[in-house]
Design a protein around this motif. Structure first.
Motif, PDB file in Angstrom:
ATOM      1  N   ASP A   1       0.884  -1.303   0.014  1.00 18.55           N
ATOM      2  CA  ASP A   1       0.004   0.061  -0.017  1.00 18.55           C
ATOM      3  C   ASP A   1       0.917   1.190  -0.092  1.00 18.55           C
ATOM      4  O   ASP A   1       0.448   2.156  -0.631  1.00 18.55           O
ATOM      5  CB  ASP A   1      -1.061   0.005   1.150  1.00 18.55           C
ATOM      6  N   GLY A   2       2.133   1.123   0.714  1.00 11.29           N
ATOM      7  CA  GLY A   2       2.924   2.379   0.582  1.00 11.29           C
ATOM      8  C   GLY A   2       3.275   2.746  -0.544  1.00 11.29           C
ATOM      9  O   GLY A   2       3.480   3.911  -1.392  1.00 11.29           O
ATOM     10  N   LEU A   3       3.927   1.708  -1.564  1.00 12.85           N
ATOM     11  CA  LEU A   3       4.267   2.152  -2.936  1.00 12.85           C
ATOM     12  C   LEU A   3       3.044   2.393  -3.878  1.00 12.85           C
ATOM     13  O   LEU A   3       2.983   3.350  -4.652  1.00 12.85           O
ATOM     14  CB  LEU A   3       4.828   0.771  -3.537  1.00 12.85           C
ATOM     15  N   GLY A   4       1.817   1.559  -3.487  1.00 11.10           N
ATOM     16  CA  GLY A   4       0.671   2.149  -4.090  1.00 11.10           C
ATOM     17  C   GLY A   4       0.324   3.669  -4.141  1.00 11.10           C
ATOM     18  O   GLY A   4      -0.037   4.421  -4.986  1.00 11.10           O
ATOM     19  N   LEU A   5       0.447   4.004  -2.844  1.00 11.49           N
ATOM     20  CA  LEU A   5       0.024   5.402  -2.567  1.00 11.49           C
ATOM     21  C   LEU A   5       1.097   6.271  -3.287  1.00 11.49           C
ATOM     22  O   LEU A   5       0.725   7.257  -3.632  1.00 11.49           O
ATOM     23  CB  LEU A   5       0.218   5.581  -1.031  1.00 11.49           C
ATOM     24  N   ALA A   6       2.587   5.879  -3.089  1.00 12.76           N
ATOM     25  CA  ALA A   6       3.477   6.721  -3.900  1.00 12.76           C
ATOM     26  C   ALA A   6       3.200   6.884  -5.286  1.00 12.76           C
ATOM     27  O   ALA A   6       3.366   8.069  -5.612  1.00 12.76           O
ATOM     28  CB  ALA A   6       4.874   6.118  -3.370  1.00 12.76           C
TER      29      ALA A   6
ATOM     30  N   TRP B   1       2.201  12.178   1.053  1.00 15.99           N
ATOM     31  CA  TRP B   1       3.051  10.882   0.981  1.00 15.99           C
ATOM     32  C   TRP B   1       3.843  10.685   2.280  1.00 15.99           C
ATOM     33  O   TRP B   1       3.980   9.832   2.724  1.00 15.99           O
ATOM     34  CB  TRP B   1       3.725  10.883  -0.435  1.00 15.99           C
ATOM     35  N   PHE B   2       4.663  11.821   2.589  1.00 19.92           N
ATOM     36  CA  PHE B   2       5.600  11.640   3.675  1.00 19.92           C
ATOM     37  C   PHE B   2       5.103  11.215   5.049  1.00 19.92           C
ATOM     38  O   PHE B   2       5.178  10.322   5.647  1.00 19.92           O
ATOM     39  CB  PHE B   2       6.456  12.758   3.956  1.00 19.92           C
TER      40      PHE B   2
ATOM     41  N   ALA C   1       3.663   7.360   9.009  1.00 24.05           N
ATOM     42  CA  ALA C   1       2.470   6.832   9.921  1.00 24.05           C
ATOM     43  C   ALA C   1       2.383   5.363   9.754  1.00 24.05           C
ATOM     44  O   ALA C   1       1.910   4.648  10.847  1.00 24.05           O
ATOM     45  CB  ALA C   1       1.357   7.514   9.722  1.00 24.05           C
ATOM     46  N   SER C   2       2.454   4.882   8.362  1.00 27.75           N
ATOM     47  CA  SER C   2       2.157   3.555   8.213  1.00 27.75           C
ATOM     48  C   SER C   2       3.168   2.434   8.838  1.00 27.75           C
ATOM     49  O   SER C   2       2.813   1.544   9.489  1.00 27.75           O
ATOM     50  CB  SER C   2       1.626   3.258   6.974  1.00 27.75           C
ATOM     51  N   ALA C   3       4.625   3.034   8.632  1.00 28.03           N
ATOM     52  CA  ALA C   3       5.613   2.315   9.305  1.00 28.03           C
ATOM     53  C   ALA C   3       5.524   2.178  10.873  1.00 28.03           C
ATOM     54  O   ALA C   3       5.688   1.083  11.447  1.00 28.03           O
ATOM     55  CB  ALA C   3       6.912   2.958   8.779  1.00 28.03           C
TER      56      ALA C   3
ATOM     57  N   HIS D   1       4.386  -1.180  13.148  1.00 34.00           N
ATOM     58  CA  HIS D   1       5.341  -1.370  14.379  1.00 34.00           C
ATOM     59  C   HIS D   1       4.552  -1.696  15.656  1.00 34.00           C
ATOM     60  O   HIS D   1       4.685  -2.724  16.403  1.00 34.00           O
ATOM     61  CB  HIS D   1       6.399  -0.453  14.566  1.00 34.00           C
ATOM     62  N   LEU D   2       3.573  -0.640  15.870  1.00 35.00           N
ATOM     63  CA  LEU D   2       2.748  -0.773  16.947  1.00 35.00           C
ATOM     64  C   LEU D   2       1.870  -1.861  17.049  1.00 35.00           C
ATOM     65  O   LEU D   2       1.619  -2.540  17.998  1.00 35.00           O
ATOM     66  CB  LEU D   2       1.976   0.541  17.093  1.00 35.00           C
ATOM     67  N   VAL D   3       1.179  -2.176  15.980  1.00 33.85           N
ATOM     68  CA  VAL D   3       0.261  -3.261  15.785  1.00 33.85           C
ATOM     69  C   VAL D   3       0.975  -4.437  15.863  1.00 33.85           C
ATOM     70  O   VAL D   3       0.641  -5.533  16.887  1.00 33.85           O
ATOM     71  CB  VAL D   3      -0.322  -3.423  14.378  1.00 33.85           C
ATOM     72  N   ALA D   4       2.323  -4.704  15.517  1.00 33.12           N
ATOM     73  CA  ALA D   4       3.111  -5.882  15.604  1.00 33.12           C
ATOM     74  C   ALA D   4       3.415  -5.965  17.143  1.00 33.12           C
ATOM     75  O   ALA D   4       3.593  -7.410  17.763  1.00 33.12           O
ATOM     76  CB  ALA D   4       4.347  -5.775  14.870  1.00 33.12           C
ATOM     77  N   ARG D   5       3.861  -4.934  17.608  1.00 32.88           N
ATOM     78  CA  ARG D   5       4.207  -5.252  19.041  1.00 32.88           C
ATOM     79  C   ARG D   5       3.127  -5.477  20.119  1.00 32.88           C
ATOM     80  O   ARG D   5       3.430  -6.421  20.935  1.00 32.88           O
ATOM     81  CB  ARG D   5       4.738  -3.607  19.584  1.00 32.88           C
ATOM     82  N   TYR D   6       2.006  -5.029  19.781  1.00 28.15           N
ATOM     83  CA  TYR D   6       0.982  -5.418  20.562  1.00 28.15           C
ATOM     84  C   TYR D   6       0.514  -6.846  20.326  1.00 28.15           C
ATOM     85  O   TYR D   6       0.153  -7.413  21.128  1.00 28.15           O
ATOM     86  CB  TYR D   6      -0.510  -4.689  20.204  1.00 28.15           C
ATOM     87  N   ALA D   7       0.905  -7.348  19.220  1.00 27.12           N
ATOM     88  CA  ALA D   7       0.125  -8.620  18.924  1.00 27.12           C
ATOM     89  C   ALA D   7       1.191  -9.675  19.508  1.00 27.12           C
ATOM     90  O   ALA D   7       0.795 -10.689  20.086  1.00 27.12           O
ATOM     91  CB  ALA D   7       0.298  -8.778  17.253  1.00 27.12           C
ATOM     92  N   ARG D   8       2.511  -9.017  19.486  1.00 30.44           N
ATOM     93  CA  ARG D   8       3.625  -9.919  20.220  1.00 30.44           C
ATOM     94  C   ARG D   8       3.226 -10.039  21.653  1.00 30.44           C
ATOM     95  O   ARG D   8       3.470 -11.197  22.239  1.00 30.44           O
ATOM     96  CB  ARG D   8       4.798  -9.492  19.863  1.00 30.44           C
ATOM     97  N   ARG D   9       3.149  -8.877  22.187  1.00 36.69           N
ATOM     98  CA  ARG D   9       3.019  -8.734  23.824  1.00 36.69           C
ATOM     99  C   ARG D   9       1.498  -9.283  24.393  1.00 36.69           C
ATOM    100  O   ARG D   9       1.687 -10.003  25.526  1.00 36.69           O
ATOM    101  CB  ARG D   9       3.054  -7.107  24.291  1.00 36.69           C
ATOM    102  N   SER D  10       0.639  -9.287  23.726  1.00 29.88           N
ATOM    103  CA  SER D  10      -0.517  -9.958  24.205  1.00 29.88           C
ATOM    104  C   SER D  10      -0.962 -11.036  23.529  1.00 29.88           C
ATOM    105  O   SER D  10      -1.778 -11.888  24.069  1.00 29.88           O
ATOM    106  CB  SER D  10      -1.657  -8.814  23.638  1.00 29.88           C
ATOM    107  N   GLY D  11      -0.024 -11.782  22.666  1.00 31.63           N
ATOM    108  CA  GLY D  11      -0.382 -13.057  22.182  1.00 31.63           C
ATOM    109  C   GLY D  11      -1.408 -13.005  21.158  1.00 31.63           C
ATOM    110  O   GLY D  11      -2.012 -14.124  20.689  1.00 31.63           O
ATOM    111  N   ALA D  12      -1.712 -11.943  20.484  1.00 32.00           N
ATOM    112  CA  ALA D  12      -2.998 -11.997  19.731  1.00 32.00           C
ATOM    113  C   ALA D  12      -2.542 -12.492  18.451  1.00 32.00           C
ATOM    114  O   ALA D  12      -3.392 -12.967  17.751  1.00 32.00           O
ATOM    115  CB  ALA D  12      -3.603 -10.647  19.544  1.00 32.00           C
ATOM    116  N   GLY D  13      -1.462 -12.499  17.999  1.00 40.91           N
ATOM    117  CA  GLY D  13      -1.018 -12.946  16.666  1.00 40.91           C
ATOM    118  C   GLY D  13      -0.748 -14.451  16.518  1.00 40.91           C
ATOM    119  O   GLY D  13      -0.366 -14.923  15.346  1.00 40.91           O
TER     120      GLY D  13
END
Lengths: 97, 205
Positions: free
Chosen positions: A41-46, A69-70, A75-77, A81-93
Motif C-alpha cells: 500500500d505504501g508503494l501504491g500510494l507513492a 505521501w511523507f 504513519a504506516s511504518a 510496528h505498534l500493531v506488531a508489538r501489541y500482537a507480540r505482547r498480548s499473544g493476539a498474533g
C-alpha cells in the motif's frame, strides 16, 4: 503525454493497493498481513501521488502531495510496528489451531 | 559579535547551574544534567525560531500564501512551535545533504523491491512464506537515527520491525532464507551517512 504517464502511474498504484488487499486476506497471520499493508500500500500510494502530481502541475499542489505521501509513509511504518508489538505482547498474533 | 554573545550565554548557564546545584546539595550526576540543560538554553531559542520558520513555510504552502489565512495560521504556528516543550527533550541531529540524496534514491529502489516482493507473494498460489522472528542489535544513537532505522526496516523487502527491547529490535521476516544481517548493516551505514554520523571502524567483520 502527461495524461498518459499519470494514467499509467495511477493504474500501477492501484494494482499495488489490490495486491496489498489480497495479501491482507490471504496471508496466514497478523505479522505477514502487516507486511502486505505497509509495503504494497505504501508503494501504491507513492505511485498514485506521483501520477496526481503529474496532473496537478502547480508547485503548491505538488508540495502538498509530497507532504501527504511523507506523513502517510511515516504513519504506516509506525502503525505497523505498534500493531506488531501489541500482537507480540498480548499473544493476539499467535494462531492456536 | 556572535562568539562573545555565545560566551556570555555559556557563562550565565554555568552560573545558573552552580546556584541551582549548590544550595540543594545535589549529587554530582544531577548537577551535571542541570549544567547540560543550562548549556542548551541558547539552542532552545534557535530551535524555536527554526520550527516557527518551518511551520510558517508549511502553512503558507498549504494555504497558497493567502494573507487572510494567517488569522488561523499565526496561532497554529505558535502553538505548533510550543509542542516540543511538551515532549521529552530530544537530542539534536544534523543531516548531510549528500547522504540524504543517496539515501532517498536507495530508499526508493528498496521500497519498490519490497512492495513487488510482497505483491508477487500475495498473487502467487503458494505464497512461498517461511515467516520467522530474528533479533538485531541496535547500534545507532537514540533519537532520530534510531527511529529512522526502525521505521525503514518495515519498508525494506521482507522485514518488519515488530518489537524493541532495550537495545535489540525483533524483526519479523516473510522468508527465513533471506539473510537479515547484511541488509540491516547496509541500512545502518546509510543512516549514518544520512545523519552525518561517524562510521564505526570495524564493522566489516
Amino acid at each position: 503525454m502527461q495524461d498518459v504517464v499519470a494514467a499509467v502511474l495511477i493504474t500501477t498504484g492501484t494494482v499495488f493497493f489490490i495486491a496489498g488487499t489480497v495479501g491482507l486476506l490471504r496471508f496466514p497471520d497478523i505479522f505477514c498481513r502487516l507486511h502486505a499493508l505497509t509495503k504494497a500500500d505504501g508503494l501504491g500510494l507513492a505511485l498514485i501521488a506521483l501520477g496526481v502530481a503529474f496532473l496537478a502541475a502547480t508547485p503548491g499542489a505538488v508540495f502538498r502531495i509530497v507532504l501527504i505521501w511523507f506523513f502517510v509513509a511515516a504513519a504506516s511504518a509506525t502503525c505497523g510496528h505498534l500493531v506488531a508489538r501489541y500482537a507480540r505482547r498480548s499473544g493476539a498474533g499467535v494462531r492456536h489451531d | 559579535m556572535r562568539a562573545t554573545s555565545s560566551k556570555c550565554l555559556n557563562a550565565s548557564a554555568r552560573v545558573q547551574s552552580l546556584t541551582l546545584a549548590e544550595p540543594q546539595n545535589l549529587p554530582p550526576a544531577s548537577a551535571q544534567t542541570v549544567s547540560a540543560t543550562g548549556h542548551a538554553a541558547g539552542q532552545v531559542l534557535r530551535h524555536c525560531v527554526l520550527s516557527i520558520l518551518v511551520l510558517a513555510v508549511l502553512w503558507g504552502a498549504l494555504t497558497g500564501w493567502r494573507a487572510d489565512a494567517l488569522i488561523f495560521g499565526l496561532p497554529a504556528i505558535l502553538l505548533g512551535a510550543m509542542v516540543p516543550f511538551l515532549l521529552p527533550p530530544a537530542s539534536g541531529f544534523r543531516l548531510s545533504l549528500r547522504g540524504a540524496i543517496r539515501f532517498a534514491l536507495w530508499f526508493a529502489v528498496q521500497s519498490v523491491r519490497g512492495a513487488v516482493d510482497v505483491a508477487l507473494r500475495a498473487f502467487s498460489p503458494d505464497m512461498r512464506l517461511r515467516p520467522c522472528f530474528r533479533t538485531y542489535p541496535l547500534n545507532l544513537p537514540l533519537g532520530a537515527p534510531r527511529i529512522t532505522f526502525i521505521n525503514i526496516i518495515t519498508l525494506l523487502p521482507g522485514t518488519l520491525s515488530a518489537e524493541i527491547n532495550d537495545d535489540m529490535v525483533t524483526v519479523h521476516m516473510l522468508d527465513a532464507h533471506i539473510e537479515l544481517e547484511p541488509e540491516l548493516a547496509e541500512l545502518e551505514t546509510r543512516i549514518r551517512a544520512l545523519f552525518a554520523l561517524p562510521q564505526p571502524p570495524e564493522h566489516s567483520s
